[in-house]
Design a protein around this motif. Sequence first.
Motif, short mmCIF file in Angstrom:
data_model
loop_
_atom_site.label_atom_id
_atom_site.label_comp_id
_atom_site.label_asym_id
_atom_site.label_seq_id
_atom_site.Cartn_x
_atom_site.Cartn_y
_atom_site.Cartn_z
N LYS A 62 10.08 -80.18 -84.94
CA LYS A 62 10.38 -79.74 -86.35
C LYS A 62 10.39 -77.97 -86.36
O LYS A 62 9.80 -77.37 -85.62
N LYS A 63 11.50 -77.52 -86.87
CA LYS A 63 11.81 -76.18 -87.02
C LYS A 63 11.76 -75.36 -85.91
O LYS A 63 11.04 -74.36 -85.93
N ILE A 64 12.27 -75.90 -84.95
CA ILE A 64 12.48 -75.04 -83.54
C ILE A 64 13.65 -74.24 -83.56
O ILE A 64 14.87 -74.63 -83.77
N PRO A 65 13.43 -72.94 -83.38
CA PRO A 65 14.62 -72.10 -83.15
C PRO A 65 15.84 -72.55 -81.91
O PRO A 65 15.05 -72.81 -81.06
N ALA A 66 16.91 -72.44 -82.33
CA ALA A 66 17.69 -72.98 -81.45
C ALA A 66 17.91 -72.13 -80.18
O ALA A 66 18.26 -72.47 -78.99
N ALA A 67 17.41 -70.83 -80.33
CA ALA A 67 17.34 -69.95 -78.99
C ALA A 67 16.34 -70.24 -78.10
O ALA A 67 16.25 -69.82 -76.82
N SER A 68 15.23 -70.78 -78.55
CA SER A 68 14.24 -71.31 -77.92
C SER A 68 14.56 -72.66 -76.92
O SER A 68 13.60 -73.40 -76.37
#
Length: 354
Positions: free
Chosen positions: A175-181
Amino acid sequence: MASNILDLETKAKEAFIDDHFELAVDFYSQAIDFDPTHPHLFVDRAQAHIKLSNFTEAVADANRAIELDPSMAKAYLRKGTACVKLEEYQTAKTAFLAGAALAPGDSRFTKFVEECDAHLAVENASLPTPSVEKPTGSTVSEEPAPVTDVPVAKPKFRHEFYQKPEEIVVTIFAKKIPAASVSVDYGEQILSVTIDIPGEEPYRLQPRLFGKILPAKCRYEVLSTKIEIRLAKAEAIQWTSLEYTKDVAVVQKINVSTTAQRPSYPSSKHKVDWDKLEAQVKKEEKDEKLDGDAALNKFFREIYGDADEDTRRAMQKSFVESNGTVLSTNWKEVGTKKVEGTPPDGMELKKWEY
């Protein structure tokens, strides 16, 4: 910090020379934890993984090195070598050709490309054509595929898969993982997923897949509750598991002409229109009204999802190097230098020593 990295790198090289490859991997990993922006550390750890027959890990490290420095010929050499060991000859050949273009004087690349061509010629000439008996009924057997094996160590994020005749859909529930990561790489029979959030232990999913895929047609999407990866099958066959296994006696082909084209979840007990449900969920996520940080994160995900490769690399590099305080889309600006952190007004950026 620089002295710590240099000391760990020296210890890793000494361990490698003494054939203590596991110890070398450990030292390289510690050095990378101090500063994950040095491509040569990933290249050297890839070589240690190859010695340990950890070929999928070696491919992942080589891919990371290529992301950090696309001009490093040795990274393509490591990737090609590991892919040959995995019998991923087309992917290996592509890596060797890229390395040869960067190091035209290195005859090893030419030799390895020739070896890959020989393997591919044999593979294409002797492709098995098994005669699979068709099911007696008018539809494909609805016997559920087995659930993915659960490892002894509990993973950071749960994942599962389902399949259609033409693709495999892998879902990682994060959940709520930044796309850049999120970084996803594909090979002929390799999936490599890395979720690297600053300050946390990276999550990696690097299976050798049950069957071959078409990397150019694969794609992924980072959503608010999950990461969805779609793998295009090279053949319309039934995958009995996500990971490769030598125990499968007969590969069952899927009858695409039948109406039973819905995903076959292992736990399904009654028929559900998964395509309709999937479309409904995506519509709800798209129409979701968000405020504050959630709205901002959604905006960044949309930018990342529609961006080209250089823009994604710029977002990843700036976000990681600035400890989450800078997000740039200009690769020409951030690609040649380290991105310094820029704290909000009234706040001070502190560097923590480990």
